[in-house]
Write a protein that holds these residues in place. Structure first.
Motif, PDB file in Angstrom:
ATOM      1  N   PRO A 107      -0.557 -34.066 -17.734  1.00 53.08           N
ATOM      2  CA  PRO A 107       0.565 -33.129 -17.761  1.00 53.08           C
ATOM      3  C   PRO A 107       0.475 -32.123 -16.617  1.00 53.08           C
ATOM      4  O   PRO A 107      -0.603 -31.667 -16.252  1.00 53.08           O
ATOM      5  N   ILE A 108       1.613 -31.791 -16.034  1.00 50.39           N
ATOM      6  CA  ILE A 108       1.709 -30.770 -15.002  1.00 50.39           C
ATOM      7  C   ILE A 108       2.233 -29.506 -15.668  1.00 50.39           C
ATOM      8  O   ILE A 108       3.308 -29.507 -16.261  1.00 50.39           O
ATOM      9  N   GLU A 109       1.463 -28.464 -15.598  1.00 47.81           N
ATOM     10  CA  GLU A 109       1.865 -27.205 -16.212  1.00 47.81           C
ATOM     11  C   GLU A 109       2.587 -26.359 -15.164  1.00 47.81           C
ATOM     12  O   GLU A 109       2.038 -26.089 -14.104  1.00 47.81           O
ATOM     13  N   PRO A 110       3.787 -25.928 -15.451  1.00 48.04           N
ATOM     14  CA  PRO A 110       4.554 -25.199 -14.435  1.00 48.04           C
ATOM     15  C   PRO A 110       4.076 -23.766 -14.202  1.00 48.04           C
ATOM     16  O   PRO A 110       4.335 -23.213 -13.154  1.00 48.04           O
ATOM     17  N   TYR A 111       3.384 -23.167 -15.147  1.00 43.35           N
ATOM     18  CA  TYR A 111       2.933 -21.790 -14.978  1.00 43.35           C
ATOM     19  C   TYR A 111       1.415 -21.757 -14.981  1.00 43.35           C
ATOM     20  O   TYR A 111       0.781 -22.063 -15.984  1.00 43.35           O
ATOM     21  N   VAL A 112       0.835 -21.411 -13.843  1.00 42.50           N
ATOM     22  CA  VAL A 112      -0.608 -21.276 -13.713  1.00 42.50           C
ATOM     23  C   VAL A 112      -0.882 -19.919 -13.087  1.00 42.50           C
ATOM     24  O   VAL A 112      -0.371 -19.607 -12.015  1.00 42.50           O
ATOM     25  N   PHE A 113      -1.675 -19.119 -13.769  1.00 39.90           N
ATOM     26  CA  PHE A 113      -2.014 -17.775 -13.306  1.00 39.90           C
ATOM     27  C   PHE A 113      -3.520 -17.719 -13.105  1.00 39.90           C
ATOM     28  O   PHE A 113      -4.280 -18.060 -14.007  1.00 39.90           O
ATOM     29  N   GLU A 114      -3.932 -17.303 -11.920  1.00 44.84           N
ATOM     30  CA  GLU A 114      -5.353 -17.312 -11.579  1.00 44.84           C
ATOM     31  C   GLU A 114      -5.749 -15.974 -10.979  1.00 44.84           C
ATOM     32  O   GLU A 114      -5.035 -15.392 -10.176  1.00 44.84           O
ATOM     33  N   ILE A 168      -5.172 -19.125 -16.441  1.00 45.90           N
ATOM     34  CA  ILE A 168      -4.343 -19.246 -17.648  1.00 45.90           C
ATOM     35  C   ILE A 168      -3.193 -20.182 -17.320  1.00 45.90           C
ATOM     36  O   ILE A 168      -2.483 -19.975 -16.337  1.00 45.90           O
ATOM     37  N   THR A 169      -3.023 -21.226 -18.119  1.00 45.07           N
ATOM     38  CA  THR A 169      -1.882 -22.119 -17.945  1.00 45.07           C
ATOM     39  C   THR A 169      -0.960 -21.982 -19.153  1.00 45.07           C
ATOM     40  O   THR A 169      -1.423 -21.853 -20.286  1.00 45.07           O
ATOM     41  N   VAL A 170       0.316 -21.998 -18.879  1.00 48.58           N
ATOM     42  CA  VAL A 170       1.320 -21.886 -19.934  1.00 48.58           C
ATOM     43  C   VAL A 170       2.278 -23.063 -19.779  1.00 48.58           C
ATOM     44  O   VAL A 170       2.979 -23.168 -18.769  1.00 48.58           O
ATOM     45  N   PRO A 171       2.299 -23.969 -20.757  1.00 51.94           N
ATOM     46  CA  PRO A 171       3.252 -25.083 -20.677  1.00 51.94           C
ATOM     47  C   PRO A 171       4.690 -24.575 -20.773  1.00 51.94           C
ATOM     48  O   PRO A 171       4.950 -23.540 -21.393  1.00 51.94           O
ATOM     49  N   SER A 172       5.588 -25.298 -20.161  1.00 47.93           N
ATOM     50  CA  SER A 172       6.984 -24.856 -20.145  1.00 47.93           C
ATOM     51  C   SER A 172       7.542 -24.687 -21.552  1.00 47.93           C
ATOM     52  O   SER A 172       8.331 -23.778 -21.803  1.00 47.93           O
ATOM     53  N   ARG A 173       7.094 -25.496 -22.495  1.00 48.71           N
ATOM     54  CA  ARG A 173       7.628 -25.392 -23.864  1.00 48.71           C
ATOM     55  C   ARG A 173       7.176 -24.110 -24.557  1.00 48.71           C
ATOM     56  O   ARG A 173       7.762 -23.700 -25.545  1.00 48.71           O
ATOM     57  N   ALA A 227       6.646 -21.177 -22.695  1.00 49.31           N
ATOM     58  CA  ALA A 227       6.973 -20.045 -21.818  1.00 49.31           C
ATOM     59  C   ALA A 227       8.014 -19.136 -22.469  1.00 49.31           C
ATOM     60  O   ALA A 227       8.859 -19.578 -23.239  1.00 49.31           O
ATOM     61  N   TRP A 228       7.937 -17.871 -22.167  1.00 50.09           N
ATOM     62  CA  TRP A 228       8.884 -16.883 -22.670  1.00 50.09           C
ATOM     63  C   TRP A 228       9.521 -16.207 -21.474  1.00 50.09           C
ATOM     64  O   TRP A 228       9.142 -16.450 -20.328  1.00 50.09           O
ATOM     65  N   SER A 229      10.472 -15.324 -21.678  1.00 45.78           N
ATOM     66  CA  SER A 229      11.266 -14.774 -20.577  1.00 45.78           C
ATOM     67  C   SER A 229      10.441 -13.993 -19.548  1.00 45.78           C
ATOM     68  O   SER A 229      10.731 -14.029 -18.366  1.00 45.78           O
ATOM     69  N   ASP A 230       9.396 -13.296 -19.973  1.00 48.98           N
ATOM     70  CA  ASP A 230       8.576 -12.537 -19.020  1.00 48.98           C
ATOM     71  C   ASP A 230       7.170 -13.135 -18.905  1.00 48.98           C
ATOM     72  O   ASP A 230       6.178 -12.422 -18.821  1.00 48.98           O
ATOM     73  N   VAL A 231       7.102 -14.465 -18.852  1.00 50.61           N
ATOM     74  CA  VAL A 231       5.814 -15.168 -18.791  1.00 50.61           C
ATOM     75  C   VAL A 231       5.000 -14.746 -17.572  1.00 50.61           C
ATOM     76  O   VAL A 231       3.777 -14.801 -17.579  1.00 50.61           O
ATOM     77  N   ARG A 232       5.653 -14.267 -16.523  1.00 49.53           N
ATOM     78  CA  ARG A 232       4.929 -13.880 -15.304  1.00 49.53           C
ATOM     79  C   ARG A 232       4.013 -12.678 -15.525  1.00 49.53           C
ATOM     80  O   ARG A 232       3.126 -12.426 -14.729  1.00 49.53           O
ATOM     81  N   GLU A 233       4.204 -11.952 -16.605  1.00 50.37           N
ATOM     82  CA  GLU A 233       3.287 -10.855 -16.926  1.00 50.37           C
ATOM     83  C   GLU A 233       1.893 -11.392 -17.256  1.00 50.37           C
ATOM     84  O   GLU A 233       0.934 -10.636 -17.299  1.00 50.37           O
TER      85      GLU A 233
END
Length: 71
Positions: free
Chosen positions: A11-18, A33-38, A40-46
């Motif tokens: 799986p490719i996770e669209p949100y990866v924060f390092e 921290i990886t967050v799968p698209s399913r 994710a929430w509106s301010d996931v970039r926090e």
């Protein structure tokens, strides 16, 4: 296979924060921290800030440990 996958089927996770910090003494802390698209929430970039806080917290704990028990 459902979802975004690479050529090997992983799986490719669209949100990866390092967050990575390396101290002059060679200690390195890395938080990913990886967050799968399913999920994710509106301010996931926090989550990027959470990764930075976790890195800093780990370094603080290491410094405290070194003060108590010097090697």
């Amino acid at each position: 296979m459902p979802g975004n996958r690479d050529d090997d089927g992983r799986p490719i996770e669209p949100y990866v924060f390092e967050s990575t910090v390396t101290q002059p003494d060679g200690i390195r802390v890395q938080v990913v921290i990886t967050v799968p698209s399913r999920a994710a929430w509106s301010d996931v970039r926090e989550t990027a800030e959470i990764a930075q806080m976790a890195t800093n917290h780990a370094l603080t704990q290491i410094d405290r440990c070194k003060e108590r028990v010097p090697f």
